[in-house]
Scaffold this motif. Structure first.
Motif, PDB file in Angstrom:
ATOM      1  N   SER A 230     -42.179  44.256 102.440  1.00  0.00           N
ATOM      2  CA  SER A 230     -42.964  44.476 101.165  1.00  0.00           C
ATOM      3  C   SER A 230     -43.907  43.201 100.981  1.00  0.00           C
ATOM      4  N   CYS A 231     -43.542  42.067 100.773  1.00  0.00           N
ATOM      5  CA  CYS A 231     -44.535  40.997 100.516  1.00  0.00           C
ATOM      6  C   CYS A 231     -44.663  40.090 101.687  1.00  0.00           C
ATOM      7  N   GLU A 232     -43.899  40.347 102.873  1.00  0.00           N
ATOM      8  CA  GLU A 232     -44.148  39.672 104.227  1.00  0.00           C
ATOM      9  C   GLU A 232     -43.629  38.124 103.957  1.00  0.00           C
ATOM     10  N   SER A 233     -42.724  37.666 103.161  1.00  0.00           N
ATOM     11  CA  SER A 233     -42.261  36.542 103.183  1.00  0.00           C
ATOM     12  C   SER A 233     -41.254  36.340 104.057  1.00  0.00           C
ATOM     13  N   THR A 234     -40.981  35.069 104.563  1.00  0.00           N
ATOM     14  CA  THR A 234     -39.891  34.754 105.459  1.00  0.00           C
ATOM     15  C   THR A 234     -38.727  33.786 104.756  1.00  0.00           C
ATOM     16  N   HIS A 235     -39.045  33.497 103.803  1.00  0.00           N
ATOM     17  CA  HIS A 235     -37.906  32.865 102.831  1.00  0.00           C
ATOM     18  C   HIS A 235     -37.059  33.801 102.002  1.00  0.00           C
ATOM     19  N   GLY A 236     -35.994  33.168 101.783  1.00  0.00           N
ATOM     20  CA  GLY A 236     -35.060  33.844 100.933  1.00  0.00           C
ATOM     21  C   GLY A 236     -34.474  35.256 101.264  1.00  0.00           C
ATOM     22  N   ILE A 237     -34.544  35.614 102.566  1.00  0.00           N
ATOM     23  CA  ILE A 237     -34.035  36.812 103.320  1.00  0.00           C
ATOM     24  C   ILE A 237     -32.485  36.840 103.380  1.00  0.00           C
ATOM     25  N   ASN A 238     -31.945  37.951 102.674  1.00  0.00           N
ATOM     26  CA  ASN A 238     -30.507  38.207 102.573  1.00  0.00           C
ATOM     27  C   ASN A 238     -30.154  39.287 103.094  1.00  0.00           C
ATOM     28  N   HIS A 239     -28.885  39.472 103.744  1.00  0.00           N
ATOM     29  CA  HIS A 239     -28.382  40.783 103.996  1.00  0.00           C
ATOM     30  C   HIS A 239     -27.203  41.091 103.686  1.00  0.00           C
ATOM     31  N   TYR A 240     -26.991  42.429 102.845  1.00  0.00           N
ATOM     32  CA  TYR A 240     -25.941  42.905 102.313  1.00  0.00           C
ATOM     33  C   TYR A 240     -25.116  44.064 103.082  1.00  0.00           C
ATOM     34  N   SER A 241     -24.027  44.075 103.173  1.00  0.00           N
ATOM     35  CA  SER A 241     -23.208  45.400 103.642  1.00  0.00           C
ATOM     36  C   SER A 241     -22.130  45.776 103.102  1.00  0.00           C
ATOM     37  N   LEU A 242     -21.740  46.889 102.729  1.00  0.00           N
ATOM     38  CA  LEU A 242     -20.397  47.332 102.127  1.00  0.00           C
ATOM     39  C   LEU A 242     -19.314  46.788 102.920  1.00  0.00           C
ATOM     40  N   GLU A 243     -18.297  46.418 102.051  1.00  0.00           N
ATOM     41  CA  GLU A 243     -17.177  45.743 102.294  1.00  0.00           C
ATOM     42  C   GLU A 243     -16.411  47.164 103.300  1.00  0.00           C
ATOM     43  N   GLY A 244     -15.838  46.621 104.431  1.00  0.00           N
ATOM     44  CA  GLY A 244     -15.268  47.636 105.055  1.00  0.00           C
ATOM     45  C   GLY A 244     -15.822  48.481 106.385  1.00  0.00           C
TER      46      GLY A 244
END
Length: 307
Positions: A230-244
């Motif tokens: 979206s903004c092309e920033s390379t900082h503060g990138i997090n990844h989330y996934s569902l438990e299990g």
């Protein structure tokens, strides 16, 4: 939900530009493949009935694409102009639509009208069959502009499906080298739409590279990883996934603009399809909403008000 954070510069994880394909265009079997994936995902899924309905819709899209008439495309001068100025060749907001797209909508509605749909869906099909052309065109304009307000959640999938067929028809007549990169890397270089999801490929020169998949025409274009689409920033990138889960689908979020986009890791499941697997993982969207994150790109077959 599980979260992981990585701070890696894009150049550290990607091959030099020019050594891999920038753009992959969808084949003419796009909707048949999507229908098969929906059916697979529907098996035993809590949203099984909904996913099976979308499989029927994708079948109807494939029939509409197979029957679609030949339509004119931008000429070589327009192609050169778009490449020179970094504009999408088949811009979803600038291209004057051929009325043939409504013929595709009619084919879709006729096919769905023959299916054993719930009463509400049957009523929606009937209402669209008798809708005024101006009303349908106005809905199309709003969908392509990303303005879903005022559009019935029941009508949206059918009109959006017809627009996808129309752009798929045009895209299928293009060559991979026709479209160049846009200044804004997070928009489709073919039609200028937002991505529905990202795909991390496996095998060949594209191993481990991220491609964004267009929500409208299903073209896939390269964008470096660990960079906000979206903004092309390379900082503060997090990844989330569902438990299990097995980690095949993650949500990549950006702290700078507070948006997120799902990533599909083909090394976990080679059969994943961006639009279908996005809809099959709606619980991840619900959790991201609870985290206060805003979805980056739309899934045109699903009204955002339902998440």
């Amino acid at each position: 939900m599980t979260t992981d954070v990585r701070m890696i510069e894009p150049g550290q994880i990607e091959a030099p530009a020019g050594q891999f394909r920038f753009l992959f265009l969808p084949g003419r079997d796009l909707f048949a493949r999507r229908a098969a994936r929906f059916r697979f995902l529907a098996n035993g899924h809590s949203l099984g009935d909904y996913l099976f309905f979308l499989a029927l819709l994708a079948d109807a899209q494939q029939e509409a694409l197979n029957r679609f008439p030949t339509i004119s495309l931008p000429d070589p001068e327009e192609e050169a102009l778009c490449r020179e100025h970094g504009m999408p060749l088949l811009g979803c907001r600038s291209l004057r639509r051929n009325p043939a797209w409504r013929e595709g909508l009619t084919t879709i509605l006729q096919r769905m009208g023959e299916a054993n749909l719930p009463v509400a869906a049957q009523e929606t099909v009937a209402s669209l069959m008798h809708a005024d052309e101006t009303e349908v065109e106005e809905m199309a304009d709003r969908i392509l502009a990303g303005d879903m307000d005022g559009i019935s959640p029941r009508q949206l999938p059918f009109v959006a499906a017809a627009l996808q067929v129309y752009w798929a028809q045009m895209v299928s007549a293009l060559g991979d080298g026709v479209c160049g990169r846009l200044e804004q890397g997070g928009l489709c270089p073919v039609c200028g739409s937002h991505p529905v999801a990202g795909i991390v490929r496996t095998g060949g020169k594209e191993q481990g590279l991220r491609y964004l998949c267009c929500s409208l025409c299903a073209s896939q274009w390269h964008m470096v990883r660990i960079k906000c689409s979206s903004c092309e920033s390379t900082h503060g990138i997090n990844h989330y996934s569902l438990e299990g889960s097995n980690g095949a689908v993650k949500a990549e979020s950006c702290d700078d603009c507070n948006s997120y986009l799902k990533l599909l890791y083909l090394e976990k499941d080679r059969e994943m399809e961006a639009l279908a697997d996005d809809l099959a993982t709606l619980p991840l969207d619900m959790l991201m909403d609870q985290e206060g994150k805003v979805r980056r790109g739309p899934n045109l077959l699903f009204h955002p008000g339902r998440v």
